[in-house]
Design an enzyme around this catalytic site. Structure first.
Site, mmCIF file in Angstrom:
data_model
loop_
_atom_site.group_PDB
_atom_site.id
_atom_site.type_symbol
_atom_site.label_atom_id
_atom_site.label_comp_id
_atom_site.label_asym_id
_atom_site.label_seq_id
_atom_site.Cartn_x
_atom_site.Cartn_y
_atom_site.Cartn_z
ATOM 1 N N ALA A 115 -9.380 2.102 9.828
ATOM 2 C CA ALA A 115 -8.535 1.888 11.012
ATOM 3 C C ALA A 115 -9.098 2.663 12.190
ATOM 4 O O ALA A 115 -9.742 2.092 13.067
ATOM 5 C CB ALA A 115 -7.091 2.296 10.733
ATOM 6 N N GLY B 173 -7.721 9.894 9.686
ATOM 7 C CA GLY B 173 -8.043 10.061 11.097
ATOM 8 C C GLY B 173 -9.103 11.095 11.379
ATOM 9 O O GLY B 173 -9.491 11.287 12.532
ATOM 10 N N GLY C 75 -10.482 8.457 6.484
ATOM 11 C CA GLY C 75 -11.561 9.399 6.713
ATOM 12 C C GLY C 75 -12.917 8.775 6.985
ATOM 13 O O GLY C 75 -13.865 9.481 7.318
ATOM 14 N N LYS D 24 0.867 -1.171 0.000
ATOM 15 C CA LYS D 24 0.000 0.000 0.000
ATOM 16 C C LYS D 24 0.903 1.219 0.000
ATOM 17 O O LYS D 24 1.587 1.508 0.985
ATOM 18 C CB LYS D 24 -0.930 0.010 1.211
ATOM 19 C CG LYS D 24 -1.907 1.167 1.136
ATOM 20 C CD LYS D 24 -2.542 1.502 2.453
ATOM 21 C CE LYS D 24 -2.995 2.953 2.408
ATOM 22 N NZ LYS D 24 -3.280 3.484 3.724
#
Lengths: 68, 248
Positions: free
Chosen positions: B196, B148, B175, B87
């Site tokens: 995450a 985040g 996001g 990634k």
């Protein structure tokens, strides 16, 4: 004995090559990678990659991360 | 349902980012991102934990600000984890953490030439997504909003344009704040989402992971089912014929 930089810290090591360094540092059998002077050295070539004074060695592993 | 990106096989359209996790043992995912950092003697091995859980690690290049830094991190990840996929993340600065499109395209070209399967984290810009695909990316990963932030999909029309223009899988990354955001991503045609913070920073991460898994499944089904078109005025769903005389 070589004076190297190991993960940013100066250090004296007995190992003559990367395979011996991995033993000296008791690195895990898998899940780690070594870069020597900015080049990744595959585990299969550790035994034939000598250590010299002044080498910059980075030992790297996976940590939690991603989309934080 | 399974999705294949290069040689990466996903059982579910939910990829887990492991950043900030308090514990990973009780969270189900088939693929999870990991970062590469200096080895510390005595630290527990994330590699072994993921192997034990049967989770495929997806190494990222978090921390890279240039293509050459990203290439070195990718090489370290391939060597440490033994997987061909990466990634790709290259950010413009540490304050915004927004992707640097120029360095991303450079890194994608270099990594593809070295045999990597590049999943490229990118802005929600259809032109950059097209350039990354042209550079060899096997998937494009547009952000929903800054990493985040939990702001959800800020630019749904751009996401639709990316989906319509891409011939590689589209994974919405960064996001996502709530399961409704994840569902919307799939409804708009994304193939998967990467989550995450929204899980890891939730009060109950395991429950939120389950909610996210249900949301992506709902979004995927809704996409296949076909959403009704929006229209500005009401449209009666009861027949207008046969209405009895009510003015008595």
């Amino acid at each position: 004995m070589s004076r190297v930089t190991l993960n940013g810290e100066p250090r004296e090591v007995h190992a003559a090559d990367l395979a011996a360094l991995a033993s000296e540092l008791a690195l895990p059998e898998r899940g780690v990678a070594i870069a020597r002077n900015g080049e990744v050295v595959p585990r299969s070539r550790w035994h034939e990659t000598p250590l010299h004074d002044g080498d910059a060695i980075e030992l790297v592993t996976a940590v939690q991360g991603g989309a934080l | 349902m399974s999705l294949t990106i290069g040689s990466l096989s996903l059982d579910s359209p939910l990829i887990l980012g492991t950043g900030g996790a308090r514990r990973l043992d009780d969270i189900e995912a088939s693929v999870a991102t990991v970062a590469l950092r200096r080895y510390r003697p005595g630290a527990s091995s994330l590699y072994e934990l993921l192997a034990r859980l049967g989770v495929t690690p997806l190494p990222n290049t978090a921390g890279a600000h240039t293509a050459s830094e990203a290439v070195l991190l990718a090489e370290l990840g391939r060597e440490a984890l033994g997987v061909p996929f990466v990634k790709l993340e290259v950010v413009i600065d540490d304050r915004s953490l927004l992707p640097d499109p120029v360095e991303l395209v450079r890194a994608t070209e270099q990594l593809s030439a070295r045999g990597f399967e590049v999943l490229a984290y990118t802005n929600d810009d259809p032109a950059t997504a097209a350039l990354l695909e042209r550079a060899g990316a096997v998937a494009v990963m547009p952000l929903a909003s800054p990493i985040g932030s939990g702001l959800g999909i800020q630019n749904p029309r751009n996401l639709v344009a990316i989906v319509e223009g891409a011939s590689v899988p589209v994974v919405v990354d960064a996001g996502i704040g709530a399961p409704s955001d994840a569902a919307l991503a799939l409804e708009l045609g994304a193939d998967a989402v990467l989550v995450a913070s929204a899980i890891m920073r939730a009060h109950d991460p395991a429950a939120m992971a389950q909610a996210m898994a249900l949301a992506v499944e709902a979004g995927r089904l809704a996409r296949a089912a076909g959403r009704i078109p929006r229209q500005p005025l009401a449209l009666a769903s009861s027949p207008t014929e046969g209405l009895p005389n009510l003015s008595i």
